[in-house]
Design a protein around this motif. Structure first.
Motif, short mmCIF file in Angstrom:
data_model
loop_
_atom_site.label_atom_id
_atom_site.label_comp_id
_atom_site.label_asym_id
_atom_site.label_seq_id
_atom_site.Cartn_x
_atom_site.Cartn_y
_atom_site.Cartn_z
N ASP A 44 0.79 -1.24 0.00
CA ASP A 44 0.00 0.00 0.00
C ASP A 44 0.82 1.28 0.00
O ASP A 44 0.27 2.36 -0.09
CB ASP A 44 -0.92 0.03 1.23
N ASP A 45 2.13 1.18 0.13
CA ASP A 45 2.98 2.37 0.26
C ASP A 45 3.89 2.48 -0.96
O ASP A 45 4.93 1.84 -1.04
CB ASP A 45 3.80 2.28 1.55
N HIS A 46 3.49 3.32 -1.91
CA HIS A 46 4.23 3.44 -3.16
C HIS A 46 5.64 3.98 -2.95
O HIS A 46 6.59 3.49 -3.57
CB HIS A 46 3.47 4.34 -4.14
N ALA A 47 5.80 4.98 -2.09
CA ALA A 47 7.12 5.57 -1.88
C ALA A 47 8.09 4.55 -1.26
O ALA A 47 9.24 4.44 -1.69
CB ALA A 47 7.01 6.80 -0.98
N ALA A 48 7.62 3.81 -0.28
CA ALA A 48 8.47 2.79 0.35
C ALA A 48 8.79 1.68 -0.64
O ALA A 48 9.91 1.16 -0.66
CB ALA A 48 7.79 2.21 1.58
N ARG A 49 7.83 1.33 -1.47
CA ARG A 49 8.04 0.29 -2.48
C ARG A 49 9.10 0.73 -3.48
O ARG A 49 9.99 -0.04 -3.85
CB ARG A 49 6.72 0.01 -3.19
N LYS A 50 9.06 1.98 -3.88
CA LYS A 50 10.04 2.51 -4.83
C LYS A 50 11.44 2.52 -4.21
O LYS A 50 12.41 2.10 -4.84
CB LYS A 50 9.64 3.91 -5.26
N ASP A 51 11.54 2.97 -2.96
CA ASP A 51 12.83 2.99 -2.27
C ASP A 51 13.39 1.58 -2.12
O ASP A 51 14.58 1.34 -2.34
CB ASP A 51 12.71 3.64 -0.90
N PHE A 52 12.54 0.64 -1.75
CA PHE A 52 12.98 -0.74 -1.58
C PHE A 52 13.45 -1.33 -2.91
O PHE A 52 14.46 -2.01 -2.98
CB PHE A 52 11.84 -1.60 -1.01
N LYS A 53 12.72 -1.03 -3.96
CA LYS A 53 13.08 -1.56 -5.28
C LYS A 53 14.46 -1.04 -5.72
O LYS A 53 15.29 -1.81 -6.21
CB LYS A 53 12.02 -1.18 -6.30
N HIS A 54 14.70 0.24 -5.50
CA HIS A 54 16.00 0.80 -5.87
C HIS A 54 17.13 0.22 -5.02
O HIS A 54 18.20 -0.10 -5.53
CB HIS A 54 15.99 2.33 -5.76
N TRP A 55 16.87 0.07 -3.73
CA TRP A 55 17.87 -0.53 -2.85
C TRP A 55 18.15 -1.97 -3.28
O TRP A 55 19.31 -2.39 -3.37
CB TRP A 55 17.40 -0.50 -1.40
N CYS A 56 17.11 -2.72 -3.54
CA CYS A 56 17.25 -4.12 -3.93
C CYS A 56 18.04 -4.23 -5.24
O CYS A 56 18.92 -5.08 -5.38
CB CYS A 56 15.87 -4.75 -4.08
N LYS A 57 17.74 -3.39 -6.19
CA LYS A 57 18.43 -3.43 -7.47
C LYS A 57 19.92 -3.12 -7.30
O LYS A 57 20.77 -3.76 -7.92
CB LYS A 57 17.79 -2.41 -8.42
N ASP A 58 20.23 -2.14 -6.43
CA ASP A 58 21.64 -1.84 -6.15
C ASP A 58 22.34 -3.03 -5.53
O ASP A 58 23.48 -3.35 -5.88
CB ASP A 58 21.76 -0.62 -5.23
N GLN A 59 21.67 -3.69 -4.58
CA GLN A 59 22.26 -4.86 -3.95
C GLN A 59 22.46 -5.98 -4.96
O GLN A 59 23.46 -6.70 -4.91
CB GLN A 59 21.38 -5.36 -2.79
N TRP A 60 21.51 -6.15 -5.86
CA TRP A 60 21.61 -7.17 -6.90
C TRP A 60 22.83 -6.91 -7.79
O TRP A 60 23.58 -7.82 -8.12
CB TRP A 60 20.33 -7.18 -7.73
N LYS A 61 23.04 -5.65 -8.16
CA LYS A 61 24.17 -5.30 -9.01
C LYS A 61 25.49 -5.56 -8.29
O LYS A 61 26.44 -6.06 -8.89
CB LYS A 61 24.07 -3.84 -9.45
N ILE A 62 25.55 -5.22 -7.01
CA ILE A 62 26.76 -5.48 -6.22
C ILE A 62 27.03 -6.98 -6.15
O ILE A 62 28.16 -7.43 -6.32
CB ILE A 62 26.63 -4.88 -4.81
N TYR A 63 26.00 -7.75 -5.92
CA TYR A 63 26.13 -9.20 -5.84
C TYR A 63 26.62 -9.77 -7.16
O TYR A 63 27.56 -10.59 -7.20
CB TYR A 63 24.80 -9.83 -5.46
N LYS A 64 26.02 -9.36 -8.27
CA LYS A 64 26.41 -9.88 -9.57
C LYS A 64 27.85 -9.49 -9.91
O LYS A 64 28.59 -10.28 -10.48
CB LYS A 64 25.47 -9.39 -10.67
N LYS A 65 28.24 -8.27 -9.54
CA LYS A 65 29.61 -7.83 -9.80
C LYS A 65 30.60 -8.66 -8.98
O LYS A 65 31.66 -9.04 -9.47
CB LYS A 65 29.75 -6.35 -9.47
N SER A 66 30.25 -8.98 -7.74
CA SER A 66 31.15 -9.77 -6.91
C SER A 66 31.27 -11.20 -7.42
O SER A 66 32.32 -11.82 -7.30
CB SER A 66 30.69 -9.77 -5.46
#
Length: 70
Positions: A44-66
């Motif tokens: 129900d919280d679009h702003a929190a969902r957007k922040d989480f998605k961006h954080w998750c994507k950054d973590q995914w990129k770090i993981y793939k790079k490692s």
């Protein structure tokens, strides 16, 4: 809210540490699952969902790079 986000970060971190390296193609890289996870975590919280998605994507990129250098 901060406790939830911290708990989620810790959980995702543990999952990424325990994940085995797998060679992924470009299509699989694009579909990291962050958008779906964000929808489940914050339905129900679009702003929190957007922040989480961006954080998750950054973590995914770090993981793939490692994993690239292993």
């Amino acid at each position: 809210m901060l406790k939830k986000v911290t708990l989620i970060w810790a959980t995702v971190g543990l999952l990424l540490v325990g994940a085995a390296p797998v060679a992924l193609g470009a299509a699989e890289y694009k579909h990291s699952g962050c958008a779906d996870a964000a929808k489940l975590e914050y339905p129900d919280d679009h702003a929190a969902r957007k922040d989480f998605k961006h954080w998750c994507k950054d973590q995914w990129k770090i993981y793939k790079k490692s994993q690239k250098y292993n």
